[in-house]
Design an enzyme around this catalytic site. Sequence first.
Site, PDB file in Angstrom:
ATOM      1  N   GLU A 262       0.836  -1.202   0.000  1.00 57.12           N
ATOM      2  CA  GLU A 262       0.000   0.000   0.000  1.00 57.12           C
ATOM      3  C   GLU A 262       0.869   1.250   0.000  1.00 57.12           C
ATOM      4  OE1 GLU A 262      -2.916  -0.106   3.114  1.00 57.12           O
ATOM      5  OE2 GLU A 262      -3.722  -2.040   2.500  1.00 57.12           O
ATOM      6  N   HIS A 281      -8.034   1.336   1.381  1.00 56.05           N
ATOM      7  CA  HIS A 281      -7.912   1.145   2.836  1.00 56.05           C
ATOM      8  C   HIS A 281      -8.760   2.181   3.596  1.00 56.05           C
ATOM      9  CE1 HIS A 281      -5.051  -0.672   6.060  1.00 56.05           C
ATOM     10  NE2 HIS A 281      -6.239  -0.430   6.564  1.00 56.05           N
TER      11      HIS A 281
END
Length: 525
Positions: A262, A281
Site C-alpha cells: 500500500e 484502505h
Amino acid sequence: MERYKVLVSDPLAEAGLNKLREYFDVDYKPGLPKEELLNIIGDYVALVVRSETKVTKEVIERAKNLKVIGRAGVGVDNIDVEEATRKGILVINAPEGNTIAACEHTIGLMLAISRKIPHAFWLLKQGKWERKSFIGNELYGKTLGLVGLGRIGSEVAKRAKSFRMRIIAYDPFISLEKAKELEVELTDDLYYLLREADYVSLHLPLTQETKNLIGKKELESMKPTAYLINCARGGLVDESALYEVLKDKKIAGAALDVFKSEPIEPDNPLLTLDNVVLTPHLGASTQEAQEKVALIVAEDIIRFFKGEVVTHAVNLPIQVSPEILPFIRLGEKLGKLLAQVVNANPEELEIQICGELANKIETSLASAVVKGFLEPILGEEVNLINALPMAKDRKLKIKEVRTEETDTYRTSLKLRLKTEKGFIELSGTVSRGQERLLKIQDYYLDLALAPYLLIAFHIDKPGIIGQVGTILGENQINIAAMQVGRKEIGKDAVMVLVIDNPVSEEVLNKIKRLENIIDVYYVCI
C-alpha cells in the site's frame, strides 16, 4: 506530571491532538520522511502513528528516550513490536475505535460487489443507461463465512443476521458459547467454510501463521458463485492467486479494501478486472472512528505517564486491572527481595500462584516477579515489558504454576529460586491492601513489606535480638517492626526487622560479626 515531548508523525484527529496537548509538548509532523524521523526521534518519549509511519528496528534503536509507541488504529504490523519489547518500550493501539467503521465498510463492500454499484455508477457517468448489464445478487438467504470472529467479525455477524443470512465462522480462539450467543455456526474446518459460503469475509490480524492464508488451494475451494471480501489485512490473501481465479471466473468476484503493498501499485493486475471492487484502505475512514482511535491512544499515553492502568497495551505480558494491580506490586516486591538474598548464580525461578488467586486471575504474574528480581541488578533498564526477554537473554528459566493449595491466607504468591548452591523460597500475600511477607525458606512469618528490611539468619540464642537492636540504635536506625521465624528452640532461625533508615555497609558488617549470626541481608524494596 512533567511535560514530556511527544511526536505525532501521521495524520491524527484534532480531538486526540488537543487531548495530548493538555499534558505534553506535541510536535505534529504528518508525512515525516524516514530520514528526518531517524534524526529527531531521540528527542521524544512518545511516538503516535497510524499506518503510514514504519516504526522499524532502526527507528527504535535511534529512539533513546522513547517509552511508548501509540498506534491510532488496530493493526501494529507497521511497528517492530519485538524490538520495542526488547527495548522496554510499551506499544499501545486502539482495537475498539474503528470496529463499527470497519464492520460497516465490510457490509458496504458486500453490497457493492453483489449489486455492481461502482460499475453501474461509472457507466452512468459516461452517459450509459445499461440496466440489463447489472443484474446482481441479494444477500438475503445466502451463507456468509467469517474467517475470524473477533470484535469486527462479531459486529459483521450481527448485521448479517438482519439480511437473514446463514453465518458460518472459523476461529480457533472463539468458544462455542460465544458462537451460540451470536447465532453463528462454528467450524474448525476452514475448507468446509470455503465450500459452503456465498461470501467469505476475512477478519484476522496479519501474522506469520495467517500470511497468505487464502491462496490458490483455498480460492479454488470456493463456489464459482462466491465472493471474497477483505477489509482486514492485505497479506492474508495471495494476490497473484486471486487474480488468476478472478480472471478465469472461478469465483464470482472480490471486494478488497487492503493490499499486500500500500498504496496499491498502478500496474497491479487486479485493477484490470471488472469483477472486483477496490477501495484505498478506507475501513477506518469515518469521522467517528478517527476521533475514537485518536482519543483512545491519547488517553492511554496520558495514563502511562501518570502511572495508571493502560487499557490497550499490545506487548504488556500482564493484563493489568485494578483487581490485579495489588498482586503485581506484591510480585515485584517479592522478586526484588529475592534478588537481594541470593548468594549464588540463579538458574530457574518458579512462581506459584496459590489458593483463590489461582482461579481468580487469568493473567500471568511472571513479568512482575521477574521485573522485581532483575531490577536490583539492571535498575530502570528493566520493566514489565522487557523483563521476560531479559531473563531469557540471561539464561534464567522462568516457570509459572497454579495451585489451589495455600497456607494461612486464602491467596498467596510463592517464589522458589534454584541456584547452583540450592534453593531459596519466599511467599507473600495481599491483605487489606497491604503486601505481606509470609515465609522465608522454611520459616513462617507475617510481616508487612516495607522499603527497608534487615533479614538475619541466626542461631536462636538468648540476647541475639538485643545485640542486633543495640547496634542499630547506636547508629540511629529505628526499628519499626520485627518478627522471628524458627522451628526449634535453640536451632536455626530468621529475624526480619522493618527499619526506618538505610543501613550502611559498616553497620551491616558489625552485625555479621556477632556470635550466632549466620548471615545478614539488607534489603531495599
